[in-house]
Design a protein around this motif. Structure first.
Motif, PDB file in Angstrom:
ATOM      1  N   LYS A  67       0.820  -1.220   0.000  1.00  0.00           N
ATOM      2  CA  LYS A  67       0.000   0.000   0.000  1.00  0.00           C
ATOM      3  C   LYS A  67       0.850   1.265   0.000  1.00  0.00           C
ATOM      4  CE  LYS A  67      -4.427  -1.274   1.845  1.00  0.00           C
ATOM      5  NZ  LYS A  67      -5.156  -1.724   2.998  1.00  0.00           N
ATOM      6  N   GLU A 108       1.546   2.167  -3.466  1.00  0.00           N
ATOM      7  CA  GLU A 108       0.334   2.739  -4.040  1.00  0.00           C
ATOM      8  C   GLU A 108       0.207   4.217  -3.654  1.00  0.00           C
ATOM      9  OE1 GLU A 108      -3.019   0.457  -2.658  1.00  0.00           O
ATOM     10  OE2 GLU A 108      -4.163   0.948  -4.434  1.00  0.00           O
ATOM     11  N   LYS A 109       0.520   4.484  -2.410  1.00  0.00           N
ATOM     12  CA  LYS A 109       0.371   5.844  -1.877  1.00  0.00           C
ATOM     13  C   LYS A 109       1.219   6.852  -2.669  1.00  0.00           C
ATOM     14  CE  LYS A 109       0.459   6.155   2.765  1.00  0.00           C
ATOM     15  NZ  LYS A 109       1.185   6.231   4.051  1.00  0.00           N
ATOM     16  N   LEU A 158       2.552   6.436  -5.654  1.00  0.00           N
ATOM     17  CA  LEU A 158       2.141   6.489  -7.071  1.00  0.00           C
ATOM     18  C   LEU A 158       0.932   7.415  -7.231  1.00  0.00           C
ATOM     19  CD1 LEU A 158       2.496   2.744  -8.173  1.00  0.00           C
ATOM     20  CD2 LEU A 158       4.102   4.619  -8.559  1.00  0.00           C
ATOM     21  N   LYS A 159       0.039   7.341  -6.257  1.00  0.00           N
ATOM     22  CA  LYS A 159      -1.145   8.212  -6.266  1.00  0.00           C
ATOM     23  C   LYS A 159      -0.719   9.672  -6.131  1.00  0.00           C
ATOM     24  CE  LYS A 159      -4.846   5.750  -4.352  1.00  0.00           C
ATOM     25  NZ  LYS A 159      -5.435   5.217  -3.146  1.00  0.00           N
ATOM     26  N   THR A 160       0.162   9.938  -5.183  1.00  0.00           N
ATOM     27  CA  THR A 160       0.644  11.312  -4.950  1.00  0.00           C
ATOM     28  C   THR A 160       1.270  11.873  -6.218  1.00  0.00           C
ATOM     29  OG1 THR A 160       1.118  10.747  -2.669  1.00  0.00           O
ATOM     30  CG2 THR A 160       2.198  12.711  -3.504  1.00  0.00           C
ATOM     31  N   LYS A 206       0.618  11.013  -9.188  1.00  0.00           N
ATOM     32  CA  LYS A 206      -0.359  10.913 -10.291  1.00  0.00           C
ATOM     33  C   LYS A 206       0.116   9.982 -11.413  1.00  0.00           C
ATOM     34  CE  LYS A 206      -2.792  15.236  -9.483  1.00  0.00           C
ATOM     35  NZ  LYS A 206      -2.208  15.613  -8.177  1.00  0.00           N
ATOM     36  N   LYS A 219      -0.483   6.363 -13.176  1.00  0.00           N
ATOM     37  CA  LYS A 219      -1.502   5.312 -13.321  1.00  0.00           C
ATOM     38  C   LYS A 219      -0.893   3.962 -12.955  1.00  0.00           C
ATOM     39  CE  LYS A 219      -3.502   7.129 -17.362  1.00  0.00           C
ATOM     40  NZ  LYS A 219      -3.592   6.814 -18.749  1.00  0.00           N
ATOM     41  N   TYR A 220      -1.658   3.172 -12.221  1.00  0.00           N
ATOM     42  CA  TYR A 220      -1.133   1.861 -11.820  1.00  0.00           C
ATOM     43  C   TYR A 220      -2.265   0.858 -11.670  1.00  0.00           C
ATOM     44  CZ  TYR A 220      -2.934   3.246  -7.281  1.00  0.00           C
ATOM     45  OH  TYR A 220      -3.774   3.644  -6.266  1.00  0.00           O
ATOM     46  N   GLN A 221      -1.873  -0.393 -11.598  1.00  0.00           N
ATOM     47  CA  GLN A 221      -2.825  -1.464 -11.288  1.00  0.00           C
ATOM     48  C   GLN A 221      -2.272  -2.258 -10.121  1.00  0.00           C
ATOM     49  OE1 GLN A 221      -3.987  -4.298 -14.293  1.00  0.00           O
ATOM     50  NE2 GLN A 221      -4.708  -2.647 -15.619  1.00  0.00           N
TER      51      GLN A 221
END
Ligand code: RP5
Length: 149
Positions: free
Chosen positions: A11, A14-15, A17-19, A21, A23-25
């Motif tokens: 996670k 993920e955090k 990658l989100k910050t 911006k 794109k991920y799976q």
């Protein structure tokens, strides 16, 4: 990642990658329990638009190495801490990949850094990600005080 049980660590990846911006799976792909899923994923990842694969696994952590054997995409391995050997098993499984099939191996539970390194790789060909990463690094630097309290 190799299991649902890896997700609490992954996670962190993920955090960031989100910050930034990006794109991920997020997928559970086990090299030994779902080998066909792993094969299918790794073989089609490039065609499906992935730029980097981050693979977290614990124990006899062959997931990143197996994935790397099936793609030319960069594969970053995150050795997940284990109960019995504290993740040393996962770390050595990844970092000791034999010559010819390299992966980038992060620290035990180093999934946040795996996300950052993935961002660096992607920033070579994506100006938006480059600028997001530069901004993130600037903020990190500014957050470090000269003197301790
Ligand atoms: C590995 O075995 C997974 O990556 C996980 O770290 C470890 C334990 O898996 P579970 O038994 O919790 O599903 O394949």
């Amino acid at each position: 990642m190799g299991s649902q049980s890896d997700y609490s660590i992954m996670k962190e990846c993920e955090k960031i990658l989100k910050t930034l911006k990006i794109k991920y799976q997020v997928l559970i792909v086990s090299a030994h329990r779902t080998p066909k899923r792993m094969f299918e994923f790794a073989e089609t990842a490039k065609k499906n638009g992935f730029g980097v694969i981050v693979a977290g696994a614990g124990g006899a952590a062959h997931l990143p190495g197996m994935v790397a054997s099936l793609t030319t995409l960069p594969v970053l391995g995150v050795p997940i801490e284990t109960k019995k050997l504290k993740g040393l098993d996962s770390l050595l499984s990844m970092v000791q990949m034999p010559k010819g099939v390299p992966i980038g191996c992060l620290a035990i539970n180093g999934s946040f850094n795996a996300g950052l390194l993935a961002a660096s790789i992607i920033s070579n060909s994506d100006l938006k990600v480059k600028s997001n990463l530069e901004k993130w690094k600037r903020i990190q630097t500014q957050s470090i005080k000269r003197k301790p309290k």
